[in-house]
Design a protein around this motif. Structure first.
Motif, PDB file in Angstrom:
ATOM      1  N   VAL A  50       0.854  -1.189   0.000  1.00  0.00           N
ATOM      2  CA  VAL A  50       0.000   0.000   0.000  1.00  0.00           C
ATOM      3  C   VAL A  50       0.895   1.246   0.000  1.00  0.00           C
ATOM      4  O   VAL A  50       1.556   1.537   1.003  1.00  0.00           O
ATOM      5  CB  VAL A  50      -0.928   0.032   1.228  1.00  0.00           C
ATOM      6  CG1 VAL A  50      -1.865   1.237   1.154  1.00  0.00           C
ATOM      7  CG2 VAL A  50      -1.726  -1.262   1.344  1.00  0.00           C
ATOM      8  N   PRO A  51       0.934   1.997  -1.112  1.00  0.00           N
ATOM      9  CA  PRO A  51       1.777   3.194  -1.172  1.00  0.00           C
ATOM     10  C   PRO A  51       1.174   4.348  -0.383  1.00  0.00           C
ATOM     11  O   PRO A  51      -0.008   4.665  -0.526  1.00  0.00           O
ATOM     12  CB  PRO A  51       1.819   3.510  -2.668  1.00  0.00           C
ATOM     13  CG  PRO A  51       0.537   2.953  -3.215  1.00  0.00           C
ATOM     14  CD  PRO A  51       0.229   1.732  -2.389  1.00  0.00           C
ATOM     15  N   ILE A  52       1.994   4.964   0.471  1.00  0.00           N
ATOM     16  CA  ILE A  52       1.565   6.126   1.250  1.00  0.00           C
ATOM     17  C   ILE A  52       2.677   7.170   1.227  1.00  0.00           C
ATOM     18  O   ILE A  52       3.827   6.866   0.889  1.00  0.00           O
ATOM     19  CB  ILE A  52       1.219   5.762   2.712  1.00  0.00           C
ATOM     20  CG1 ILE A  52       2.443   5.230   3.453  1.00  0.00           C
ATOM     21  CG2 ILE A  52       0.068   4.768   2.753  1.00  0.00           C
ATOM     22  CD1 ILE A  52       2.209   5.009   4.950  1.00  0.00           C
ATOM     23  N   ALA A 110      -1.663   3.197  -9.747  1.00  0.00           N
ATOM     24  CA  ALA A 110      -2.322   3.076 -11.049  1.00  0.00           C
ATOM     25  C   ALA A 110      -2.103   1.714 -11.700  1.00  0.00           C
ATOM     26  O   ALA A 110      -2.794   1.366 -12.670  1.00  0.00           O
ATOM     27  CB  ALA A 110      -1.815   4.171 -11.985  1.00  0.00           C
ATOM     28  N   ALA A 111      -1.173   0.929 -11.183  1.00  0.00           N
ATOM     29  CA  ALA A 111      -0.848  -0.358 -11.802  1.00  0.00           C
ATOM     30  C   ALA A 111      -2.011  -1.331 -11.692  1.00  0.00           C
ATOM     31  O   ALA A 111      -2.777  -1.302 -10.726  1.00  0.00           O
ATOM     32  CB  ALA A 111       0.386  -0.954 -11.134  1.00  0.00           C
ATOM     33  N   ALA A 166      -6.410   8.510  -4.174  1.00  0.00           N
ATOM     34  CA  ALA A 166      -6.198   7.194  -3.563  1.00  0.00           C
ATOM     35  C   ALA A 166      -4.981   7.202  -2.643  1.00  0.00           C
ATOM     36  O   ALA A 166      -5.005   6.588  -1.568  1.00  0.00           O
ATOM     37  CB  ALA A 166      -6.044   6.134  -4.638  1.00  0.00           C
ATOM     38  N   ILE A 167      -3.906   7.898  -3.037  1.00  0.00           N
ATOM     39  CA  ILE A 167      -2.725   7.975  -2.172  1.00  0.00           C
ATOM     40  C   ILE A 167      -3.068   8.696  -0.879  1.00  0.00           C
ATOM     41  O   ILE A 167      -2.652   8.284   0.213  1.00  0.00           O
ATOM     42  CB  ILE A 167      -1.562   8.674  -2.904  1.00  0.00           C
ATOM     43  CG1 ILE A 167      -1.146   7.870  -4.142  1.00  0.00           C
ATOM     44  CG2 ILE A 167      -0.374   8.858  -1.958  1.00  0.00           C
ATOM     45  CD1 ILE A 167      -0.651   6.476  -3.847  1.00  0.00           C
ATOM     46  N   THR A 171      -2.984   7.016   2.861  1.00  0.00           N
ATOM     47  CA  THR A 171      -2.207   7.640   3.932  1.00  0.00           C
ATOM     48  C   THR A 171      -3.083   7.907   5.149  1.00  0.00           C
ATOM     49  O   THR A 171      -2.674   7.672   6.294  1.00  0.00           O
ATOM     50  CB  THR A 171      -1.554   8.943   3.435  1.00  0.00           C
ATOM     51  OG1 THR A 171      -0.774   8.665   2.258  1.00  0.00           O
ATOM     52  CG2 THR A 171      -0.651   9.536   4.499  1.00  0.00           C
ATOM     53  N   GLU A 172      -4.288   8.372   4.916  1.00  0.00           N
ATOM     54  CA  GLU A 172      -5.222   8.603   6.018  1.00  0.00           C
ATOM     55  C   GLU A 172      -5.581   7.291   6.716  1.00  0.00           C
ATOM     56  O   GLU A 172      -5.684   7.234   7.950  1.00  0.00           O
ATOM     57  CB  GLU A 172      -6.480   9.296   5.494  1.00  0.00           C
ATOM     58  CG  GLU A 172      -6.233  10.738   5.069  1.00  0.00           C
ATOM     59  CD  GLU A 172      -7.370  11.304   4.239  1.00  0.00           C
ATOM     60  OE1 GLU A 172      -8.375  10.572   4.023  1.00  0.00           O
ATOM     61  OE2 GLU A 172      -7.261  12.467   3.805  1.00  0.00           O
TER      62      GLU A 172
END
Length: 229
Positions: A50-52, A110-111, A166-167, A171-172
């Protein structure tokens, strides 16, 4: 890149999944990521990357990043070299550090779902591994990195509002889960932070965690004796 057998293992869900919160800016996130497949295979727990945005965590909690403290910055670089050596994985510095990781985070988001882990592998390799070209913060370089995967279109997709949103949402969600740094692995309501915690994480997944509710309550309710101004 993952081969088909690795990908099927990576996404098998024999047990409840684990969220791997990360930012490409962190060398520790890279090192921890290199260990996730082995951990997943040994424990049967699927890992969801999960990218943050690490900077948003720092702002929220009022922290400085390691690279913002000169002696700590140097210490971290030496420490990650030692850890990479112990893990037997390549480590090279990025062109600059800190750098802006937003493009890489958004490309990852986006992948396609079945290629996310492959993209994370690739971008970490071009940030902290030994892949060429170096760096993931410029669109031109990112297109060159993604071209062998046939995923150059992700650079344009990364600039769309749903991906940017989405990022922020990820993060939230990380903040709500109690995440304060990267990498953080969240499983069964527990947060495990950094490469130091990987052995503890595996013990927890194997039912051998010495922290129980009674012990945690004693520490959580310990009164504050003095607060630093």
């Amino acid at each position: 890149a993952l081969n088909s057998s690795e990908r099927s293992l990576w996404f098998c869900r024999t047990r409840d999944g684990m969220r791997f919160y990360f930012d490409y800016i962190s060398p520790y996130a890279y090192l921890a990521w290199t260990q996730m497949r082995g951990l997943s295979a040994r424990t049967g727990v699927a890992v969801e990357p999960v990218p943050i945005l690490f900077a948003a965590l720092l702002n929220h909690w009022g922290h400085k990043g390691p690279a913002e403290i000169p002696p700590k910055r140097l210490y971290v670089f030496k420490d990650v070299v030692r850890r990479a050596h112990a893990y037997g994985v390549p480590l090279q510095p990025p062109p600059s550090h800190p750098f802006n990781p937003l493009l890489a985070l958004r490309v990852t988001e986006a992948a396609p779902a079945d290629r996310t882990a492959e993209v994370v592998d690739t971008l970490f390799a071009h940030t902290w591994g030994d892949a060429q070209p170096r760096g993931v913060d410029q669109p031109e370089t990112m297109r060159a990195i993604l071209a062998p995967l046939g995923l150059e279109a992700l650079v344009e997709a990364a600039g769309t509002k749903p991906i940017k949103d989405a990022i922020r949402t990820h993060t939230e969600a990380a903040l709500t889960a109690g995440v304060f740094g990267v990498p953080s692995m969240v499983v069964e309501g527990e947060v495990f932070w950094g490469t130091d915690s990987l052995a503890h994480l595996e013990n927890h997944l194997n039912g051998d965690d010495p922290v129980d509710d009674a012990l945690l309550a004693r520490w959580r309710d310990l009164p504050v004796g003095q607060a630093r101004r």
